[in-house]
Design an enzyme around this catalytic site. Structure first.
Site, mmCIF file in Angstrom:
data_model
loop_
_atom_site.group_PDB
_atom_site.id
_atom_site.type_symbol
_atom_site.label_atom_id
_atom_site.label_comp_id
_atom_site.label_asym_id
_atom_site.label_seq_id
_atom_site.Cartn_x
_atom_site.Cartn_y
_atom_site.Cartn_z
ATOM 1 N N CYS A 187 -7.363 2.550 1.534
ATOM 2 C CA CYS A 187 -8.081 2.573 2.810
ATOM 3 C C CYS A 187 -8.768 3.926 3.000
ATOM 4 O O CYS A 187 -9.604 4.300 2.185
ATOM 5 C CB CYS A 187 -7.148 2.209 3.965
ATOM 6 S SG CYS A 187 -8.052 1.748 5.485
ATOM 7 N N HIS A 241 -5.849 -3.107 1.971
ATOM 8 C CA HIS A 241 -4.449 -2.699 1.924
ATOM 9 C C HIS A 241 -3.672 -3.629 0.985
ATOM 10 O O HIS A 241 -3.249 -4.707 1.407
ATOM 11 C CB HIS A 241 -3.822 -2.766 3.319
ATOM 12 C CG HIS A 241 -4.309 -1.721 4.259
ATOM 13 N ND1 HIS A 241 -3.696 -0.488 4.391
ATOM 14 C CD2 HIS A 241 -5.372 -1.709 5.107
ATOM 15 C CE1 HIS A 241 -4.339 0.233 5.289
ATOM 16 N NE2 HIS A 241 -5.366 -0.479 5.738
ATOM 17 N N GLU A 290 -0.688 -3.299 0.061
ATOM 18 C CA GLU A 290 0.684 -3.396 0.560
ATOM 19 C C GLU A 290 0.816 -4.406 1.685
ATOM 20 O O GLU A 290 1.936 -4.797 2.048
ATOM 21 C CB GLU A 290 1.179 -2.019 1.013
ATOM 22 C CG GLU A 290 0.689 -1.547 2.369
ATOM 23 C CD GLU A 290 -0.722 -0.979 2.379
ATOM 24 O OE1 GLU A 290 -1.098 -0.377 3.400
ATOM 25 O OE2 GLU A 290 -1.454 -1.133 1.376
#
EC number: 4.3.2.10
Length: 216
Positions: free
Chosen positions: A87, A197, A199
């Site tokens: 990001c 992202h 994750e």
């Protein structure tokens, strides 16, 4: 029976501007030995360094410099040691960012400007597909319709780095579209980065992180 592969160590660099716990959990899920820290020696010694980032470009750069993260990233890359930005952690790798008319110098690992995303709805928040190169290592094993989670209002809208030496592999650049095309990921030897992202991107994000861990 083949010997088990050693567990790779990853430091999630904690400079105050990233969702470090989500990154820690996602990396642990794919088998990494993860530590959240800004300790210089640990960040330098780890197999991989992950640099998250949320918020304003200028604030992230201040925080990174205060934690000597700019120096750590530069030292690791000069030695071919893997680094991954996520990001705003990706955005600060570019030459500069422009927010509300204010220009801030980035780490200048790649030429380019992080600018406001031109789209009917901003921020770009939610799931989106990407257009990855056929030889991408980051997106290996993923279908073209795999979706990743984005949350951002700024992006790099043009890729300007040209590699003319045939002995040097050009960076692999992945694109996405929200109102207009923008850079969604870059693979450049030891330096990887994603605007989305991983994750927070479920199984697709886990596969991408697995692919990164395999390069460490």
């Amino acid at each position: 029976m083949s010997a088990a592969r050693p567990t790779k160590t990853v430091v999630v660099f904690d400079y105050g501007f990233g969702n470090v716990r989500s990154a820690e959990r996602a990396l642990a899920r794919v088998g990494a030995d993860v530590e959240i820290t800004r300790d210089y020696d640990k960040a330098m010694d780890a197999d991989g360094l992950l640099v998250p980032g949320v918020g304003a470009f200028s604030a992230c750069m201040r925080g990174l410099k205060d934690a000597r993260g700019d120096w750590i990233i530069g030292r690791r890359l000069s030695g071919g040691r893997p680094v991954m930005g996520i990001c705003v952690g990706m955005q600060i790798l570019f030459e500069r960012g422009i927010e509300h008319g204010v220009e801030t110098e980035g780490l200048d690992e790649w030429p380019g400007t992080v600018e406001p995303l031109r789209a009917p709805i901003v921020p770009h928040m939610g799931w989106n597909t990407v257009d990855a190169p056929a030889d991408s290592q980051a997106f290996k094993g993923l279908d073209a319709d795999s979706r990743f989670y984005f949350v951002h209002s700024y992006a790099v809208r043009a890729w300007s780095l040209e590699v003319t030496n045939p002995a040097i592999r050009a960076p692999r650049v992945t694109w996405a579209t929200h109102g207009e095309p923008f850079v969604a990921a870059v693979e450049n030897r030891a330096l990887w980065a994603t605007q989305f992202h991983p994750e927070k991107s479920g199984d697709a994000g886990a596969q991408l992180l697995t692919n990164w861990i395999e390069t460490l």
